[in-house]
Enzyme design. Structure first.
Site, PDB file in Angstrom:
ATOM      1  CD  GLU A  15       0.631   9.131 120.636  1.00 43.62           C
ATOM      2  OE1 GLU A  15       0.639   9.059 122.045  1.00 43.62           O
ATOM      3  OE2 GLU A  15       0.995   8.166 119.998  1.00 43.62           O
ATOM      4  CD  GLU A  74      -4.533   9.925 127.894  1.00 45.14           C
ATOM      5  OE1 GLU A  74      -4.221  10.618 128.802  1.00 45.14           O
ATOM      6  OE2 GLU A  74      -4.464   8.983 127.684  1.00 45.14           O
ATOM      7  CD  GLU A 121       1.524   2.873 126.863  1.00 43.38           C
ATOM      8  OE1 GLU A 121       1.592   3.375 125.759  1.00 43.38           O
ATOM      9  OE2 GLU A 121       1.987   3.672 127.748  1.00 43.38           O
ATOM     10  CE  LYS A 168      -0.958  10.566 125.235  1.00 47.03           C
ATOM     11  NZ  LYS A 168      -0.880   9.193 125.124  1.00 47.03           N
TER      12      LYS A 168
END
Length: 387
Positions: free
Chosen positions: A332, A323, A269, A326
């Site tokens: 995030e 997203e 990542e 999250k």
């Protein structure tokens, strides 16, 4: 002005484009992978994501689970998958029979048509401070690998786990990289596992965090791969012009300190958020575009790090979509290259396309969907030219 390009012109052009596109997808792909997270309630269906991934010309995806809907949607595609076993599975995976049952249920049915090359057992386990979870990590990896051996799949699928960069106690200078003392008893046998079975050591590395925590000391140009004087490692005299490469070489140094020079470090990542809370300095679409855009250029050049110049960096960018579910700070939920509707959050030249509608899947669903994408584009172009 009248347009004399009739239907036959577009049919001929479409034929040539399909021929070229089919060849292009097979022979040309970007050298990076992408994390496909799904902690959201507004994402497109996997069958539509197939089209987006194809149009981006990406051929490697990392999942955090083994979602059957995704694995089925990518049947007969040219995409390689890393699938994940979440931390909640680790206790069960220490039982060899349960590990084999998981593989037979969640992996084996898809292997004939979907390329699955790796299983990550757990994610950032050493960052949890959960002693039992940490103790279960290696036994779970061993059980999963043993099950793959029993099923004759160990040459096709490797086993590893992904770590937070926080497992290092020191990362500067890179040549002095070292693991935390409290983790050595767990990391040493883990490295032996990687060495024995030739599996990669995965690190989640985010220069954004270093900049956010200390913007007055960390150069933004240095973390964004922009021109800068760089940083000299006094032990090796190697010059580092970006933080990510320094982090990778620090991990290599930490591994070497424990006696291993035969383990490849890969970045599972990395990315940069396009939005954050007020205290998340540096989170912006401009910085995210610069970080990921410059990173992709480095990957396309097949660059290695200063300490390992002959080994091209192997990276999975985080992430495909924003997203919205999250937890944690705003950043995030804003690491995606795309919004859930397929609109780019910023432009880094990937030219991804997510159509509104797709043709129903067939036995070669991904190919049908890809052709549908092109047909849709040409129909739209034809309509515009008729005006």
């Amino acid at each position: 002005m009248a347009n004399n390009r009739g239907p036959s012109f577009f049919l001929t052009l479409l034929f040539h484009l399909l021929t070229i596109s089919a060849s292009f997808v097979q022979i040309s792909s970007l050298g990076f992978g992408i994390n496909y997270g799904q902690i959201a309630n507004n994402l497109p269906s996997p069958s539509r994501v197939v089209l987006l991934i194809k149009s981006m010309n990406v051929t490697r995806i990392k999942l955090y689970d083994a979602d059957p809907n995704v694995l089925l949607a990518f049947s007969n595609s040219n995409v390689q998958f890393v699938v994940g076993l979440g931390n909640e599975y680790l206790a069960n995976m220490t039982d060899p029979s349960k590990a084999q049952s998981w593989i037979q249920q969640h992996l084996q049915p898809y292997l004939s048509q979907t390329k699955i090359t790796c299983i990550t057992v757990g994610n950032e386990v050493f960052n949890t401070n959960d002693t039992q979870l940490i103790m279960n990590l290696l036994p779970a990896m061993q059980s999963v690998h043993g099950a793959l051996v029993n099923l004759g799949l160990d040459q096709q699928v490797t086993v590893t786990t992904a770590h937070s960069f926080n497992i290092l106690s020191n990362s500067y200078p890179p040549s002095s990289g070292s693991f935390r003392q409290d983790l050595l008893q767990y990391i040493q046998p883990l490295l032996a596992f990687h060495s024995q079975f030739n599996s990669p050591f995965l690190i989640n590395a985010y220069p954004f965090f270093a900049y956010k925590d200390n913007p007055s000391e960390v150069s933004l140009s240095y973390v964004l791969f922009e021109p800068n004087p760089g940083s000299i490692d006094p032990n090796t005299n190697l010059n580092y012009d970006n933080m990510l490469y320094a982090q990778i070489d620090a991990v290599y140094a930490a591994i070497k300190m424990l006696g291993h020079t035969d383990i490849e470090v890969r970045i599972s990542e990395t990315g940069w958020p396009s939005k954050g809370d007020t205290n998340e300095i540096g989170a912006s679409p401009e910085n995210a575009a610069t970080y990921n855009g410059n990173l992709l250029k480095r990957i396309e050049q097949k660059q290695g790090t200063p300490a390992n110049p002959s080994v091209p960096i192997d990276i999975y960018v985080f992430a495909l979509f924003n997203e919205n579910l999250k937890p944690g700070p705003a950043s995030e939920r804003n690491y995606g290259l795309y919004y859930p509707d397929g609109t780019p959050v910023y432009n880094i030249g990937l030219q991804g396309f997510l159509p509104e509608m797709v043709i129903a899947s067939s036995s070669n669903g991904s190919a049908v969907n890809f052709l549908a994408c092109i047909v849709t584009c040409f129909i739209s172009a034809w309509e515009l030219l008729r005006l």
